[in-house]
Write a protein that holds these residues in place. Structure first.
Motif, mmCIF file in Angstrom:
data_model
loop_
_atom_site.group_PDB
_atom_site.id
_atom_site.type_symbol
_atom_site.label_atom_id
_atom_site.label_comp_id
_atom_site.label_asym_id
_atom_site.label_seq_id
_atom_site.Cartn_x
_atom_site.Cartn_y
_atom_site.Cartn_z
ATOM 1 N N THR A 1 -33.570 10.009 24.450
ATOM 2 C CA THR A 1 -33.784 10.821 25.715
ATOM 3 C C THR A 1 -32.676 11.590 26.113
ATOM 4 O O THR A 1 -32.767 12.829 26.490
ATOM 5 N N SER B 1 -35.742 17.716 32.697
ATOM 6 C CA SER B 1 -37.007 16.773 33.394
ATOM 7 C C SER B 1 -37.303 15.530 32.735
ATOM 8 O O SER B 1 -38.076 14.676 33.393
ATOM 9 N N ARG B 2 -36.646 15.425 31.706
ATOM 10 C CA ARG B 2 -36.824 14.130 30.805
ATOM 11 C C ARG B 2 -36.095 12.947 31.581
ATOM 12 O O ARG B 2 -35.208 12.841 32.180
ATOM 13 N N ARG B 3 -36.927 11.800 31.593
ATOM 14 C CA ARG B 3 -36.597 10.675 32.113
ATOM 15 C C ARG B 3 -36.706 9.119 31.237
ATOM 16 O O ARG B 3 -37.456 9.470 30.135
ATOM 17 N N THR C 1 -37.874 5.766 30.104
ATOM 18 C CA THR C 1 -39.241 5.120 30.089
ATOM 19 C C THR C 1 -38.905 3.570 30.587
ATOM 20 O O THR C 1 -37.752 2.947 30.350
ATOM 21 N N ASN D 1 -31.952 7.062 35.817
ATOM 22 C CA ASN D 1 -32.981 8.242 36.306
ATOM 23 C C ASN D 1 -32.740 8.764 37.593
ATOM 24 O O ASN D 1 -32.818 10.034 37.762
ATOM 25 N N LEU E 1 -30.036 11.309 37.014
ATOM 26 C CA LEU E 1 -30.832 12.385 36.425
ATOM 27 C C LEU E 1 -31.241 13.139 37.503
ATOM 28 O O LEU E 1 -31.430 14.492 37.195
ATOM 29 N N GLU E 2 -31.821 12.705 38.238
ATOM 30 C CA GLU E 2 -32.625 13.419 39.255
ATOM 31 C C GLU E 2 -31.638 13.988 39.884
ATOM 32 O O GLU E 2 -31.818 15.215 40.705
ATOM 33 N N GLU F 1 -30.291 17.224 37.933
ATOM 34 C CA GLU F 1 -31.207 18.037 38.160
ATOM 35 C C GLU F 1 -31.287 18.688 39.301
ATOM 36 O O GLU F 1 -31.745 19.989 39.333
#
Length: 483
Positions: A198, A208-210, A212, A228, A231-232, A235
């Motif tokens: 990832t 947009s990848r997160r 799992t 995550n 990452l948000e 982004e």
């Protein structure tokens, strides 16, 4: 060879090797301790038993002579236990006992010391089986020698059982190490490989990848949740940067073009000092408007890129709302409306006081522009309360509201609905409110009250841990946001 080297460097291999070493050392120490302690205890019991037997037989010899001693040894020798007896004369001839064969040198060294010997037991079809025993040999009066001992068969059997147990346990340890390696390599390493894959995808540009989630709330799930969230945030910052760039490229193109056209027109048509002065004043006004737009864009960008913990502090919202109401109440009354407040005394929140003030000012300004009812009545209401563990601030008017399909769109930069284009503005006020709300871990929500529109944001209550840097607003961050 390269693949083997890579395999030995993996965490799975190192953990399996570590588990194997730890289990082996602990098991070996435990079994050695048990074996040594048991052997010592059994040896002490043998010594005590042999010494007691010797004392008793010596007393019988002293009191009853040789005959009583021989009768006693014969009687005891018939019992099928671990006790050993042998009485020989000066020539080495056996007079009584249950030992068939014994090394000659053992009887010759009748010093009373305890020693381990090999022997063959008399009777019960076992004379061909060589055994081990612990014995003492004493020389009696008249040249007789008396041997008393205990068979070590049970002790040796127990030692063999411990040795077999150690071998079996080592096999189990190897199997457990293999299972551990399979578990770590199949599950743990799989999760790590997923995280790495990832990360590579994100580095290639797909923000947009997160990661799992397995759903078992283990340490990898907790790590994935944190990553995550990071990452948000990344982004969002990248999107904000793209939005600012697009806004500057598109939305500022029109005023810049208009400014250039005005200058060209003046240079071509204006006559006299008065004409040029009027053109310069209009150009200056347009330039000020452009600077306001740039400053608003930069402030929104700073808010979106600021770490929440660096700008948070405890604020008394009832006092804050009272100050803003005192400032705007005369203005609203001049517009023929009224301002109401409903904030409980002592309501506190972890927030940036300056930014929340700016949010309330922006929402009040919007209500002043668009919050009149159809009959021209203007009512603006500021309220605050605790709800679901958060502090909610709401600004409500009695205007026509915002269509539901446009409620998300109006939060974007430079978006102005058709009904508002006649009013002055840049379309950045609600974008700033949205950025401040997200900085505080909340959102800007609209709700049509019919009539009227309510705009609300939610903040962290005092003590709920939002922001990590609560109450330690850095001066650098404060100055950056204030510009």
């Amino acid at each position: 060879m390269t693949r083997f080297t890579r395999f030995t460097r993996t965490t799975a291999f190192k953990l399996s090797l570590l588990y194997f070493a730890v289990f082996t050392v602990m098991s070996g120490f435990l079994l050695f301790y048990i074996s040594d302690s048991t052997d010592t205890l059994m040896s002490e019991q043998v010594v005590q038993t042999v010494d007691a037997e010797l004392k008793g037989l010596s007393d019988i010899y002293v009191r009853g002579g040789l005959r009583d001693l021989v009768d006693t040894i014969d009687r005891r020798s018939r019992h099928p236990d671990a006790s050993l007896y042998l009485l020989v004369d000066f020539a080495g001839n056996a007079l009584a006992g249950n030992i068939a064969r014994l090394p000659t040198i053992v009887l010759e060294e009748a010093d009373g010391g305890l020693r381990r010997v090999r022997y063959t037991r008399l009777g019960q079809d076992t004379e061909d089986i060589e055994r081990q025993a612990m014995v003492r040999i004493f020389e009696l009066r008249g040249g007789f020698r008396l041997l008393v001992g205990r068979d070590l068969g049970d002790q040796l059997l127990f030692s063999n059982l411990l040795a077999n147990g150690l071998r079996l346990w080592l096999i189990l340890v190897v199997i457990m190490a293999a299972i551990t390696w399979l578990f770590v390599s199949r599950r743990v390493m799989k999760r790590i490989d997923e995280i790495s894959a990832t990360a590579r995808t994100i580095m290639n540009g797909d923000l947009s990848r997160r990661l799992t989630l397995a759903g078992n709330e283990d340490e990898f799930d907790r790590l994935a949740v944190s990553l995550n969230a990071m990452l948000e945030r990344i982004e969002l910052l990248m999107q904000s940067m793209r939005d600012v760039t697009d806004n500057i490229a598109h939305d500022l193109k029109t005023p810049l073009t208009r400014l250039r056209t005005r200058v060209e027109t003046v240079l071509r048509e204006a006559e006299g000092e008065a004409g040029y002065r009027a053109a310069l004043e209009a150009t200056l006004e347009e330039t000020d408007n452009l600077l306001r737009i740039f400053n608003a864009l930069l402030r929104i960008a700073r808010i979106e890129s600021t770490a929440p913990g660096s700008v948070m502090g405890t604020a008394d919202l009832d006092k804050l709302v009272a100050e803003i109401a005192e400032l705007y109440e005369p203005l609203i009354e001049d517009e023929g409306g009224r301002l109401e407040t409903d904030v409980p005394v002592g309501l506190k929140a972890d927030c940036n006081k300056d930014l929340i003030s700016q949010v309330l000012v922006n929402l009040i300004e919007n209500a002043l522009k668009y919050g009149r009812s159809e009959n021209g009545e203007l009512l603006i209401r500021l309220s605050g309360k605790e709800e679901g563990g958060r502090v909610v601030l709401t600004v409500t008017d009695n205007g026509p509201g915002i269509p539901r399909k446009d409620q998300d769109r109006v939060k974007e930069r430079f978006v102005r609905l058709e009904e508002s284009r006649s009013e002055p503005g840049t379309g950045l006020g609600l974008s700033l409110v949205k950025a401040v709300a997200r900085l505080h871990g909340g959102e800007l929500h609209f709700n049509n009250e019919g009539p009227g529109l309510s705009a609300r944001i939610d903040l962290a209550t005092v003590g709920d841990g939002h922001g990590d840097g609560r109450g330690r607003t850095s001066e650098k961050a404060r100055q950056s946001l204030a510009r």
